[in-house]
Design a protein around this motif. Sequence first.
Motif, PDB file in Angstrom:
ATOM      1  N   LEU A   1      66.050  60.010  77.069  1.00  0.00           N
ATOM      2  CA  LEU A   1      64.803  59.671  77.749  1.00  0.00           C
ATOM      3  C   LEU A   1      64.382  60.771  78.723  1.00  0.00           C
ATOM      4  O   LEU A   1      65.222  61.400  79.370  1.00  0.00           O
ATOM      5  N   THR A   2      63.085  60.956  78.847  1.00  0.00           N
ATOM      6  CA  THR A   2      62.540  61.778  79.916  1.00  0.00           C
ATOM      7  C   THR A   2      61.840  60.842  80.895  1.00  0.00           C
ATOM      8  O   THR A   2      60.983  60.047  80.505  1.00  0.00           O
ATOM      9  N   THR A   3      62.244  60.890  82.148  1.00  0.00           N
ATOM     10  CA  THR A   3      61.723  59.982  83.169  1.00  0.00           C
ATOM     11  C   THR A   3      61.113  60.781  84.317  1.00  0.00           C
ATOM     12  O   THR A   3      61.194  62.004  84.356  1.00  0.00           O
ATOM     13  N   GLU A   4      60.521  60.070  85.264  1.00  0.00           N
ATOM     14  CA  GLU A   4      59.777  60.712  86.344  1.00  0.00           C
ATOM     15  C   GLU A   4      60.635  61.691  87.141  1.00  0.00           C
ATOM     16  O   GLU A   4      60.171  62.773  87.525  1.00  0.00           O
ATOM     17  N   ARG A   5      61.871  61.333  87.415  1.00  0.00           N
ATOM     18  CA  ARG A   5      62.756  62.185  88.223  1.00  0.00           C
ATOM     19  C   ARG A   5      63.721  63.009  87.382  1.00  0.00           C
ATOM     20  O   ARG A   5      64.659  63.607  87.916  1.00  0.00           O
TER      21      ARG A   5
ATOM     22  N   GLY B   1      69.261  53.781  76.106  1.00  0.00           N
ATOM     23  CA  GLY B   1      68.237  54.716  76.536  1.00  0.00           C
ATOM     24  C   GLY B   1      68.787  55.495  77.715  1.00  0.00           C
ATOM     25  O   GLY B   1      68.893  54.968  78.818  1.00  0.00           O
ATOM     26  N   GLN B   2      69.173  56.746  77.486  1.00  0.00           N
ATOM     27  CA  GLN B   2      69.873  57.560  78.472  1.00  0.00           C
ATOM     28  C   GLN B   2      68.989  58.705  78.949  1.00  0.00           C
ATOM     29  O   GLN B   2      68.622  59.582  78.160  1.00  0.00           O
ATOM     30  N   THR B   3      68.658  58.717  80.238  1.00  0.00           N
ATOM     31  CA  THR B   3      67.851  59.812  80.778  1.00  0.00           C
ATOM     32  C   THR B   3      68.593  61.138  80.634  1.00  0.00           C
ATOM     33  O   THR B   3      69.802  61.226  80.878  1.00  0.00           O
ATOM     34  N   LEU B   4      67.884  62.169  80.240  1.00  0.00           N
ATOM     35  CA  LEU B   4      68.457  63.507  80.062  1.00  0.00           C
ATOM     36  C   LEU B   4      69.082  64.007  81.356  1.00  0.00           C
ATOM     37  O   LEU B   4      68.545  63.788  82.446  1.00  0.00           O
ATOM     38  N   SER B   5      70.211  64.708  81.230  1.00  0.00           N
ATOM     39  CA  SER B   5      70.861  65.304  82.393  1.00  0.00           C
ATOM     40  C   SER B   5      71.349  66.701  82.031  1.00  0.00           C
ATOM     41  O   SER B   5      71.476  67.051  80.858  1.00  0.00           O
ATOM     42  N   LYS B   6      71.621  67.499  83.052  1.00  0.00           N
ATOM     43  CA  LYS B   6      71.965  68.903  82.854  1.00  0.00           C
ATOM     44  C   LYS B   6      73.424  69.106  82.469  1.00  0.00           C
ATOM     45  O   LYS B   6      74.277  68.245  82.678  1.00  0.00           O
TER      46      LYS B   6
ATOM     47  N   MET C   1      62.363  60.377  73.995  1.00  0.00           N
ATOM     48  CA  MET C   1      61.225  59.477  74.201  1.00  0.00           C
ATOM     49  C   MET C   1      60.842  59.416  75.673  1.00  0.00           C
ATOM     50  O   MET C   1      61.674  59.640  76.554  1.00  0.00           O
ATOM     51  N   THR C   2      59.584  59.085  75.915  1.00  0.00           N
ATOM     52  CA  THR C   2      59.129  58.767  77.268  1.00  0.00           C
ATOM     53  C   THR C   2      59.538  57.331  77.579  1.00  0.00           C
ATOM     54  O   THR C   2      59.962  56.585  76.693  1.00  0.00           O
TER      55      THR C   2
ATOM     56  N   VAL D   1      65.252  67.777  83.357  1.00  0.00           N
ATOM     57  CA  VAL D   1      65.517  68.477  82.103  1.00  0.00           C
ATOM     58  C   VAL D   1      64.287  68.339  81.205  1.00  0.00           C
ATOM     59  O   VAL D   1      63.813  67.229  80.964  1.00  0.00           O
ATOM     60  N   LYS D   2      63.770  69.448  80.734  1.00  0.00           N
ATOM     61  CA  LYS D   2      62.600  69.445  79.859  1.00  0.00           C
ATOM     62  C   LYS D   2      62.978  70.066  78.527  1.00  0.00           C
ATOM     63  O   LYS D   2      63.455  71.204  78.464  1.00  0.00           O
ATOM     64  N   LEU D   3      62.775  69.322  77.442  1.00  0.00           N
ATOM     65  CA  LEU D   3      63.087  69.813  76.106  1.00  0.00           C
ATOM     66  C   LEU D   3      61.859  69.716  75.217  1.00  0.00           C
ATOM     67  O   LEU D   3      61.218  68.673  75.160  1.00  0.00           O
ATOM     68  N   LYS D   4      61.562  70.808  74.518  1.00  0.00           N
ATOM     69  CA  LYS D   4      60.443  70.807  73.588  1.00  0.00           C
ATOM     70  C   LYS D   4      60.775  71.692  72.392  1.00  0.00           C
ATOM     71  O   LYS D   4      61.562  72.632  72.487  1.00  0.00           O
ATOM     72  N   GLY D   5      60.153  71.374  71.251  1.00  0.00           N
ATOM     73  CA  GLY D   5      60.232  72.225  70.080  1.00  0.00           C
ATOM     74  C   GLY D   5      61.636  72.520  69.616  1.00  0.00           C
ATOM     75  O   GLY D   5      62.478  71.634  69.481  1.00  0.00           O
TER      76      GLY D   5
END
Length: 244
Positions: free
Chosen positions: A110-114, A83-88, A154-155, A117-121
């Motif tokens: 993963l998308t986490t609190e800090r 589970g790897q948090t998204l990075s730029k 995933m959250t 990076v925001k990905l949608k659609g």
Amino acid sequence: MRIPRIYTNSALAQGSTAELDDNAAQHVGRVLRMQPGQELLLFNGDGNDYPATISSASKKNVEVQVGTPEANTTESPLEIVLGQTLSKGDRMDYAVQKAVEMGVTRIVPLTTERCDVKLKGDREDKRLRHWQSVAISAAEQCGRARVPEILPVMTVSEWLEHSRDCEVRLVLHHRTEHALKSIIPPERVALMIGPEGGLSPEEIAHAEKEGFLPVALGPRVLRTETAPVAAMALCQWLWGDIGG
């Protein structure tokens, strides 16, 4: 000259003529510019490598004659779910590439609190396809028998639920005294990696409540793309197939 090793999702059988899928065909025909008579080493995730000879080739279509399959024994007995948090930028590419080299079974962005990076659609779909391509290239290069799957983003809550099938679940946390070597050897392990600023105390507490064990890899704080590589190398050394 080294024989190119190519992943294809086409069915492969000894003595048959196979048409490579679009991605593999474009790589062989357009990028490598290979010609009829040249040799390839193909794999499709069934655990074998297939020597093959190109029978016809263009920029979009490639047909090959498939030879005798050879068992590929490069897959680790240890299953690792990352589970790897998204990075730029290219940091996520690096994490995916090196995770594949280290023997990861599947990767969950993963998308986490800090996480910044925001990905949608369509943007998420495009990035997932890109990371899957990175995983394919890494598997071709390092000799893997299978290509790890890149799952949808995933959250934290979704990831904690998704990873329940793993015997051992670990969240990297440099402010803990737990060490990997104290864990009973598992067959399947989940690793949770936070962003540059680290997981929040609430996220770590949530993970612990769901059965994750906080572990530290050492006294230094690792970057988000470095942490999974170090963690998986240690897991493979302790419980997998690195170091004999």
